[in-house]
Structure formats: C-alpha cells, structure tokens
Design a protein around this motif. Structure first.
Motif, PDB file in Angstrom:
ATOM      1  N   MET A   9      -6.153  -1.038 -17.663  1.00  0.00           N
ATOM      2  CA  MET A   9      -5.740  -0.395 -16.433  1.00  0.00           C
ATOM      3  C   MET A   9      -4.784   0.764 -16.727  1.00  0.00           C
ATOM      4  O   MET A   9      -3.929   0.655 -17.598  1.00  0.00           O
ATOM      5  N   THR A  10      -4.947   1.843 -15.995  1.00  0.00           N
ATOM      6  CA  THR A  10      -4.019   2.966 -16.123  1.00  0.00           C
ATOM      7  C   THR A  10      -3.058   3.042 -14.950  1.00  0.00           C
ATOM      8  O   THR A  10      -2.045   3.717 -15.027  1.00  0.00           O
ATOM      9  N   GLU A  11      -3.403   2.360 -13.857  1.00  0.00           N
ATOM     10  CA  GLU A  11      -2.509   2.307 -12.708  1.00  0.00           C
ATOM     11  C   GLU A  11      -2.773   1.054 -11.883  1.00  0.00           C
ATOM     12  O   GLU A  11      -3.835   0.430 -11.978  1.00  0.00           O
ATOM     13  N   PHE A  12      -1.764   0.703 -11.075  1.00  0.00           N
ATOM     14  CA  PHE A  12      -1.860  -0.481 -10.225  1.00  0.00           C
ATOM     15  C   PHE A  12      -1.677  -0.070  -8.768  1.00  0.00           C
ATOM     16  O   PHE A  12      -1.216   1.027  -8.465  1.00  0.00           O
ATOM     17  N   LEU A  13      -2.028  -0.988  -7.892  1.00  0.00           N
ATOM     18  CA  LEU A  13      -1.875  -0.770  -6.463  1.00  0.00           C
ATOM     19  C   LEU A  13      -0.832  -1.754  -5.928  1.00  0.00           C
ATOM     20  O   LEU A  13      -1.021  -2.966  -5.978  1.00  0.00           O
ATOM     21  N   LEU A  14       0.290  -1.213  -5.445  1.00  0.00           N
ATOM     22  CA  LEU A  14       1.354  -2.040  -4.878  1.00  0.00           C
ATOM     23  C   LEU A  14       1.089  -2.211  -3.380  1.00  0.00           C
ATOM     24  O   LEU A  14       1.157  -1.244  -2.623  1.00  0.00           O
ATOM     25  N   LEU A  15       0.806  -3.440  -2.960  1.00  0.00           N
ATOM     26  CA  LEU A  15       0.487  -3.670  -1.556  1.00  0.00           C
ATOM     27  C   LEU A  15       1.705  -3.561  -0.652  1.00  0.00           C
ATOM     28  O   LEU A  15       1.585  -3.265   0.530  1.00  0.00           O
ATOM     29  N   GLY A  16       2.899  -3.828  -1.197  1.00  0.00           N
ATOM     30  CA  GLY A  16       4.112  -3.756  -0.388  1.00  0.00           C
ATOM     31  C   GLY A  16       4.307  -4.989   0.468  1.00  0.00           C
ATOM     32  O   GLY A  16       3.695  -6.040   0.236  1.00  0.00           O
ATOM     33  N   LEU A  17       5.124  -4.863   1.494  1.00  0.00           N
ATOM     34  CA  LEU A  17       5.433  -6.007   2.359  1.00  0.00           C
ATOM     35  C   LEU A  17       4.377  -6.213   3.443  1.00  0.00           C
ATOM     36  O   LEU A  17       4.133  -7.330   3.876  1.00  0.00           O
ATOM     37  N   THR A  18       3.762  -5.119   3.899  1.00  0.00           N
ATOM     38  CA  THR A  18       2.748  -5.224   4.942  1.00  0.00           C
ATOM     39  C   THR A  18       1.854  -3.990   4.900  1.00  0.00           C
ATOM     40  O   THR A  18       2.264  -2.932   4.422  1.00  0.00           O
ATOM     41  N   SER A  19       0.645  -4.144   5.395  1.00  0.00           N
ATOM     42  CA  SER A  19      -0.282  -3.008   5.476  1.00  0.00           C
ATOM     43  C   SER A  19      -0.433  -2.503   6.909  1.00  0.00           C
ATOM     44  O   SER A  19      -1.167  -1.551   7.161  1.00  0.00           O
ATOM     45  N   ASP A  20       0.275  -3.126   7.844  1.00  0.00           N
ATOM     46  CA  ASP A  20       0.229  -2.725   9.253  1.00  0.00           C
ATOM     47  C   ASP A  20       1.103  -1.491   9.467  1.00  0.00           C
ATOM     48  O   ASP A  20       2.315  -1.533   9.245  1.00  0.00           O
ATOM     49  N   PRO A  21       0.529  -0.346   9.896  1.00  0.00           N
ATOM     50  CA  PRO A  21       1.322   0.887  10.093  1.00  0.00           C
ATOM     51  C   PRO A  21       2.469   0.717  11.076  1.00  0.00           C
ATOM     52  O   PRO A  21       3.536   1.322  10.907  1.00  0.00           O
ATOM     53  N   LYS A  22       2.289  -0.111  12.112  1.00  0.00           N
ATOM     54  CA  LYS A  22       3.351  -0.325  13.087  1.00  0.00           C
ATOM     55  C   LYS A  22       4.548  -1.036  12.460  1.00  0.00           C
ATOM     56  O   LYS A  22       5.704  -0.693  12.713  1.00  0.00           O
ATOM     57  N   HIS A  23       4.259  -2.036  11.632  1.00  0.00           N
ATOM     58  CA  HIS A  23       5.338  -2.763  10.952  1.00  0.00           C
ATOM     59  C   HIS A  23       6.003  -1.887   9.901  1.00  0.00           C
ATOM     60  O   HIS A  23       7.205  -1.985   9.665  1.00  0.00           O
ATOM     61  N   GLN A  24       5.201  -1.028   9.251  1.00  0.00           N
ATOM     62  CA  GLN A  24       5.753  -0.187   8.189  1.00  0.00           C
ATOM     63  C   GLN A  24       6.781   0.796   8.723  1.00  0.00           C
ATOM     64  O   GLN A  24       7.718   1.154   8.021  1.00  0.00           O
ATOM     65  N   LEU A  25       6.625   1.203   9.974  1.00  0.00           N
ATOM     66  CA  LEU A  25       7.555   2.164  10.559  1.00  0.00           C
ATOM     67  C   LEU A  25       8.960   1.588  10.660  1.00  0.00           C
ATOM     68  O   LEU A  25       9.929   2.205  10.203  1.00  0.00           O
ATOM     69  N   TRP A  26       9.085   0.395  11.240  1.00  0.00           N
ATOM     70  CA  TRP A  26      10.422  -0.190  11.368  1.00  0.00           C
ATOM     71  C   TRP A  26      10.930  -0.738  10.040  1.00  0.00           C
ATOM     72  O   TRP A  26      12.146  -0.752   9.801  1.00  0.00           O
ATOM     73  N   LEU A  27      10.016  -1.146   9.155  1.00  0.00           N
ATOM     74  CA  LEU A  27      10.442  -1.565   7.820  1.00  0.00           C
ATOM     75  C   LEU A  27      11.011  -0.386   7.039  1.00  0.00           C
ATOM     76  O   LEU A  27      12.018  -0.520   6.329  1.00  0.00           O
ATOM     77  N   PHE A  28      10.372   0.777   7.162  1.00  0.00           N
ATOM     78  CA  PHE A  28      10.868   1.984   6.492  1.00  0.00           C
ATOM     79  C   PHE A  28      12.279   2.309   6.973  1.00  0.00           C
ATOM     80  O   PHE A  28      13.184   2.565   6.163  1.00  0.00           O
ATOM     81  N   ALA A  29      12.481   2.294   8.294  1.00  0.00           N
ATOM     82  CA  ALA A  29      13.797   2.600   8.858  1.00  0.00           C
ATOM     83  C   ALA A  29      14.834   1.568   8.417  1.00  0.00           C
ATOM     84  O   ALA A  29      15.973   1.919   8.067  1.00  0.00           O
ATOM     85  N   SER A  30      14.451   0.297   8.399  1.00  0.00           N
ATOM     86  CA  SER A  30      15.385  -0.776   8.023  1.00  0.00           C
ATOM     87  C   SER A  30      15.802  -0.668   6.565  1.00  0.00           C
ATOM     88  O   SER A  30      16.996  -0.733   6.233  1.00  0.00           O
TER      89      SER A  30
END
Length: 319
Positions: A9-30
């Motif tokens: 492998m030359t790179e990996f995919l980090l899924l993060g805490l959630t894939s839901d765009p709505k949740h990612q917005l408040w998670l980003f701010a937090s």
C-alpha cells in the motif's frame, strides 16, 4: 490504493469519526474549538511559569514541560483530522501515516513519564522536605525530563521500524481518525506476532511503570499526610496534589482501557470515544485543572494579563 503490480500500500483511507456530512459540521467546529483552547491554555501556562520567578521550581518546571507535550500530542492528530473533515479527502500516505503514529506514541508516553516525574517531585517535597532542594535540583529535573523524551522516542522508533517492515496488501481502510498501532496491525497481511508482542509487553511496561511510580509515591504521601497533626496542613497537601491526581485519573483511566489488553479484544468502533478523551479532551482540560485550585498559578496568570494589557497614556492636567 495500489499502484501497478505492487503488493504494498502507498496510502490509506482514514474514515474518521463519522461519514455523515451533517455530523461532520458540528464535529469540525467542536474539535477546532477544543484544539484552540488546548493550544492557548497550555501556551498561557508555559508563559506564566516562565514569566514569574516564584514559579521557577521543579513542580512548575515539570508542569510547563507537560503543557508543551500536550500541545504537541494533540497537534499530531487534530489538524489532520480537521483537514479531512473540511476537504473530504481522507487519504493519507503510508509514510505520513507512520510519521503520525511515531509522534503520537512518543508524545503519549512522554506524557506518562512526566506525570510520574511530577509524582516523585511531590513525594520528595512532602516526605523528605529537608532534602528537597538537594534531591530535586535543576540538573536532576532536567535529567528526568530529558530521559522522558529519549525513552519515549526510542520506544516509538522501535514500533515504527517494525511497522515499516510489514506488508499491507489490502484493504487500506483505517476505521479510525488517526494512524494508531492497533488499527494498522489489523490491516497488515504479514505476520504481526512480533509487533503485537512488543505492543503488549514493552507497551505495557512503558505505560504501567510510570503508573506504578505514581501509585507508590501517593501511598507514601498519604501515609505522611495522615501522620500530620494539623488538619489544615492535611488539606493544603491534598489540595496541592489534587490537580495532579485528577490529571492522572483522566489520562490513565482512558489509556489503560484501550492499550493494556490483548490485541484480539481491540475494537476501534467501541474505543474511538475513549481515544478522543485522552487525545483531545484531557490535554485541553489540563491547564484548567492545574490553574483553578492553584493560587501561585492564578497569581502568575494575573501578572501575565497585567503585563499584556496596553498601558494608557497619562492625561495632561489643565492649568
């Protein structure tokens, strides 16, 4: 992702805490808010200690070192996570993943050793006050901090070298928000028995040894305090040690539950919340824990605030 006929492998995919765009917005701010509070709070603690001669003591030297490590520890993880949330590009190069893992392990273990050094300092101050100045001299304090950094980075380097020797054939999806040891081992198509043995044995040693030092130190401190005739003296000692014990409980309570167990029982999905606590929340809370109940730090912060406040020019008197 694979290139050509390479099986590595030359790179990996980090899924993060959630894939839901709505949740990612408040998670980003937090997480952005927590990261900024962490950097600002720990930077202020360092500046206050450096700027006040009364705080040029071993206890506050260790505290300023801990604040520096807390900034580095969170910086290894949060900015990359925020970038992934912002751009939705969650890939990370294999070399960058190893680098993130290296610094995460190194700074995490340095935190552990510094907490042990602070416990030893409190033990000497309370149980052997007459020898405190000679025992905890500046040279010995510097040696303790240097040893904490060196041992931690050597341990992390060993992990990283062994990880770099493994083969990753696919899949390349890391179900986490950063490159940690166990999630990477779960993706390897090589024999990971040596890595797992190192993670469980030496990893347990570098985490549990400082913890044992802390426990033993506080057993002796408790015995010494209970023998004190003055109730006011007991309260003062426990008040001084209370902040340190709170940080120790938060740090070890979460990190032991994740790492001091067989890799077969590891679950990224279940442990992500606990991981957020010791990687983001605890470093953010440390400045508040150490300053709220510490009069010396409060006075130093007040002095620092007064120095930063712009001075108003004196008004001319009317004749």
């Amino acid at each position: 992702m694979m290139r050509g006929n390479q099986s590595r492998m030359t790179e990996f995919l980090l899924l993060g805490l959630t894939s839901d765009p709505k949740h990612q917005l408040w998670l980003f701010a937090s997480f952005l808010a927590m990261y900024l509070v962490n950097v600002a709070g720990n930077s202020v603690i360092i500046a206050a200690i450096r700027g006040d001669a009364r705080l040029h003591t071993p206890m506050y030297f260790f505290l300023s070192s801990l604040s520096l490590v807390d900034i580095c520890f969170t910086t290894v993880i949060v900015p990359r996570m925020l970038l992934n949330m912002l751009t939705q590009r969650k890939t990370i190069l294999f070399a960058h993943c190893l680098a993130q893992m290296y610094f995460f392990v190194a700074f995490g273990i340095t935190d552990s050793f510094l907490l042990a050094a602070m416990a030893i300092d409190r033990y000497v101050a309370i149980c052997n006050p007459l020898h405190y100045t000679t025992t905890m001299n500046s040279r010995r304090c510097l040696l303790l901090v240097t040893a904490s950094w060196v041992v931690s980075h050597l341990h992390s380097l060993t992990h990283t070298i062994l990880m770099a020797r493994l083969s990753f054939c696919g899949p390349n999806v890391i179900h986490h928000f950063f490159c940690d040891v166990q999630p990477l081992l779960m993706l390897s198509c090589s024999d990971t028995s040596v890595n797992e043995l190192l993670a469980f044995t030496e990893g347990s040693f570098v985490i549990m040894s400082p913890f044992i030092f802390i426990v033993v130190s506080y057993i002796y401190i408790t015995r010494a305090v209970l023998r004190a005739p003055s109730g006011r003296g007991r309260y003062k000692v426990f008040s001084t040690c209370g902040s340190h014990l709170t940080v120790v409980a938060l740090f070890y309570g979460t990190i032991i539950s994740v790492y001091i167990r067989p890799s077969s029982t590891y679950s990224v999905m279940k442990d992500r919340v606990i991981t957020v606590i010791y990687t983001v929340v605890t470093p953010m809370l440390n400045p508040f824990i150490y300053s709220l109940r510490n009069k010396d730090v409060k006075q130093a912060l007040k002095k620092l605030t007064q120095q930063r406040r712009p001075k108003t020019a004196p008004t001319a008197k009317k004749s």
